[in-house]
Design an enzyme around this catalytic site. Structure first.
Site, PDB file in Angstrom:
ATOM      1  N   THR A 167      66.826  23.421 -23.566  1.00  0.00           N
ATOM      2  CA  THR A 167      67.223  22.601 -22.426  1.00  0.00           C
ATOM      3  C   THR A 167      66.955  21.118 -22.688  1.00  0.00           C
ATOM      4  O   THR A 167      66.076  20.770 -23.482  1.00  0.00           O
ATOM      5  CB  THR A 167      66.417  23.048 -21.181  1.00  0.00           C
ATOM      6  OG1 THR A 167      66.580  22.091 -20.147  1.00  0.00           O
ATOM      7  CG2 THR A 167      64.922  23.152 -21.475  1.00  0.00           C
ATOM      8  N   ASP A 168      67.667  20.256 -21.961  1.00  0.00           N
ATOM      9  CA  ASP A 168      67.396  18.815 -22.066  1.00  0.00           C
ATOM     10  C   ASP A 168      66.088  18.438 -21.356  1.00  0.00           C
ATOM     11  O   ASP A 168      65.574  17.334 -21.538  1.00  0.00           O
ATOM     12  CB  ASP A 168      68.564  17.992 -21.483  1.00  0.00           C
ATOM     13  CG  ASP A 168      68.854  18.285 -20.021  1.00  0.00           C
ATOM     14  OD1 ASP A 168      68.220  19.184 -19.433  1.00  0.00           O
ATOM     15  OD2 ASP A 168      69.736  17.601 -19.453  1.00  0.00           O
ATOM     16  N   GLU A 169      65.540  19.381 -20.546  1.00  0.00           N
ATOM     17  CA  GLU A 169      64.332  19.036 -19.779  1.00  0.00           C
ATOM     18  C   GLU A 169      63.124  18.801 -20.676  1.00  0.00           C
ATOM     19  O   GLU A 169      62.135  18.218 -20.240  1.00  0.00           O
ATOM     20  CB  GLU A 169      64.019  20.133 -18.759  1.00  0.00           C
ATOM     21  CG  GLU A 169      65.140  20.309 -17.765  1.00  0.00           C
ATOM     22  CD  GLU A 169      64.725  20.966 -16.463  1.00  0.00           C
ATOM     23  OE1 GLU A 169      63.521  21.136 -16.226  1.00  0.00           O
ATOM     24  OE2 GLU A 169      65.632  21.307 -15.688  1.00  0.00           O
ATOM     25  N   TYR A 190      57.944  24.893 -16.718  1.00  0.00           N
ATOM     26  CA  TYR A 190      59.159  25.420 -17.374  1.00  0.00           C
ATOM     27  C   TYR A 190      59.491  24.609 -18.623  1.00  0.00           C
ATOM     28  O   TYR A 190      59.647  25.160 -19.716  1.00  0.00           O
ATOM     29  CB  TYR A 190      60.342  25.412 -16.395  1.00  0.00           C
ATOM     30  CG  TYR A 190      61.693  25.539 -17.089  1.00  0.00           C
ATOM     31  CD1 TYR A 190      62.062  26.742 -17.711  1.00  0.00           C
ATOM     32  CD2 TYR A 190      62.586  24.466 -17.155  1.00  0.00           C
ATOM     33  CE1 TYR A 190      63.295  26.862 -18.361  1.00  0.00           C
ATOM     34  CE2 TYR A 190      63.812  24.578 -17.806  1.00  0.00           C
ATOM     35  CZ  TYR A 190      64.155  25.777 -18.401  1.00  0.00           C
ATOM     36  OH  TYR A 190      65.368  25.891 -19.059  1.00  0.00           O
ATOM     37  N   LYS A 250      59.495  25.647 -22.640  1.00  0.00           N
ATOM     38  CA  LYS A 250      60.679  25.558 -23.512  1.00  0.00           C
ATOM     39  C   LYS A 250      60.381  24.635 -24.703  1.00  0.00           C
ATOM     40  O   LYS A 250      60.780  24.915 -25.826  1.00  0.00           O
ATOM     41  CB  LYS A 250      61.898  25.051 -22.735  1.00  0.00           C
ATOM     42  CG  LYS A 250      62.448  25.999 -21.682  1.00  0.00           C
ATOM     43  CD  LYS A 250      62.997  27.306 -22.241  1.00  0.00           C
ATOM     44  CE  LYS A 250      64.284  27.148 -23.025  1.00  0.00           C
ATOM     45  NZ  LYS A 250      64.851  28.475 -23.418  1.00  0.00           N
TER      46      LYS A 250
END
Ligand code: NAD
Ligand code: DAU
Length: 348
Positions: free
Chosen positions: A129-131, A154, A158
């Site tokens: 993810t870009d998060e 989260y 990741k």
């Protein structure tokens, strides 16, 4: 090829399984999924009878089971999507995120390493993810060299899995690629995420919860465009490389809410006092809410000639119509524990 897709009963995973069987009909697709609240075999009804599709009900947190899956099914490539994926749930209960996203990825990497040995050919594609890059200010976008700065349990889980994947390449020579994608929307997304939640609540005439002032920005991508990108990176990405995938499509949350209300009003013939907009309710902000995400997708364009195809307004309309036509699916996935989650999350 004999491909293992993990999390294939989830939102992106099921779209990917359907994509794969359509575009690579000669491949065997093995879908490993634990069927948590977010996984649903209804998503895959249309391929149930396909002799090249195989469902494996298994949990990544069980290392021996995962190892056997490689051996028994002679797995030749992996696309790893299984994860706990909802930021709000990671805030109220981070343990599952650590166990599945970090330890589960570790067990999968170990299984791949042990089954494939030193072979440089089989590919392990990690879907992230870009998060992991944290939060942007008003300018700029995440590129592949942006330093990691995850802010939620989260995104930290990741980020941790991304680092493990990288380490397995550098240390053991595993043929890995990692993709970091922005917010997806489309069919089969569980109605805890913003877009399907809004559609679901409009239909149920429930309030539309907007966190904080609604000015946070996300970069939206239609899920089928993401699947096309994953296919390209899996087949043609350079080993050890990361690729950022995004929609070049930044929207403030409140503008997304307005757009969905307007599109749904048209579809349902609502207007004036009856408009979905009357349901908009500003609620307490998400703790640590990242302000803005935006992807710089130039590497995908330059190296793999990928760019998103579906325009956001068209994609949203298609998505809204999908939800309107698939109310039985919505009923099914929102029965059971969904109601309790919703009550606790929104304090209603
Ligand atoms: P999802 O929550 O819809 O689906 C996750 C799937 O993983 C479910 O089918 C679930 O049953 C399965 N799963 C969970 N724990 C498992 C375990 N221990 N063992 C086996 N299976 C397990 O998620 P999604 O939105 O489809 O996201 C898929 C992947 O893409 C995730 O890795 C996520 O981090 C990443 N991603 C998502 C988005 C997005 O906008 N949704 C954007 C970028 C990246
Ligand atoms: O950026 C990629 C990520 O996008 C993925 O890695 C995650 O798996 C996926 O869940 C998504 O994370 P977000 O937190 O951005 O998505 P979510 O749909 O939960 O929220 C989108 C925005 O809308 C965010 O700014 C929070 C806000 N929001 C969300 C909900 C659920 C609200 O204002 N109200 C809500 O009820």
């Amino acid at each position: 090829m004999r491909i293992l897709i993990t999390g294939g009963a989830g939102f992106i995973g099921s779209n990917l399984v359907l994509h794969w069987l359509q575009h690579h009909p000669q491949d065997h697709v093995f879908n490993l999924d634990a069927l948590t609240y977010a996984g649903n075999l209804l998503n895959l009804k249309e391929v149930e009878g396909n002799s090249n599709y195989h469902f494996l009900h298994a949990d990544l947190r069980q290392p021996d089971v995962v190892k056997n899956i490689f051996i028994e099914n002679k797995i030749e490539g992996v696309l790893h999507l299984a994860a706990e994926s909802h930021v709000d749930r990671s805030i109220s209960g981070p343990a599952d995120f650590i166990e599945t996203n970090i330890l589960g990825t570790f067990h999968l990497l170990e299984a791949a390493r042990s089954y494939w040995g030193n072979s440089p050919d089989p590919r392990f594609h990690h879907v992230s993810t870009d998060e992991v890059f944290g939060s942007l200010g008003p300018e700029g976008a995440f590129h592949e060299e942006t330093p990691y700065a995850p802010n939620s349990p989260y995104s930290a889980s990741k980020a941790s899995s991304d680092h493990l994947v990288r380490a397995y390449h550098h240390t053991y020579g595993l043929n890995v690629v990692t993709t970091n994608c922005s917010n997806n929307y489309g069919p089969f997304q569980f109605p805890e995420k913003l877009i399907p939640l809004l559609i679901h609540n409009c239909l149920a005439e429930r309030s539309l919860p907007v966190y904080g002032d609604g000015r946070n920005i996300r970069d939206w991508l239609y899920v089928k465009d993401h699947c096309r990108a994953l296919d390209l990176v899996f087949h043609r990405g350079q080993t050890g490389e990361c690729y950022n995938i995004g929609g070049s499509n930044e929207w403030r949350n409140l503008d997304v809410v307005h757009l969905i209300c307007d599109l749904l009003d048209k579809e349902l013939g609502r207007s004036g006092d009856d408009s979905c907009r009357k349901l908009i309710t500003f609620v307490k902000d998400r703790p640590g809410h990242d302000q803005r995400y935006a992807i710089d997708p130039r590497k995908m364009l330059r190296e793999l000639k990928w760019s998103p195809e579906l325009d956001f307004q068209m994609g949203l309309l298609q998505t809204i119509r999908w939800y309107l036509n698939n109310q039985a699916w919505v009923e099914q996935v929102t029965s059971g524990s969904y109601r309790e989650y919703y009550r606790q999350q929104y304090n209603v």
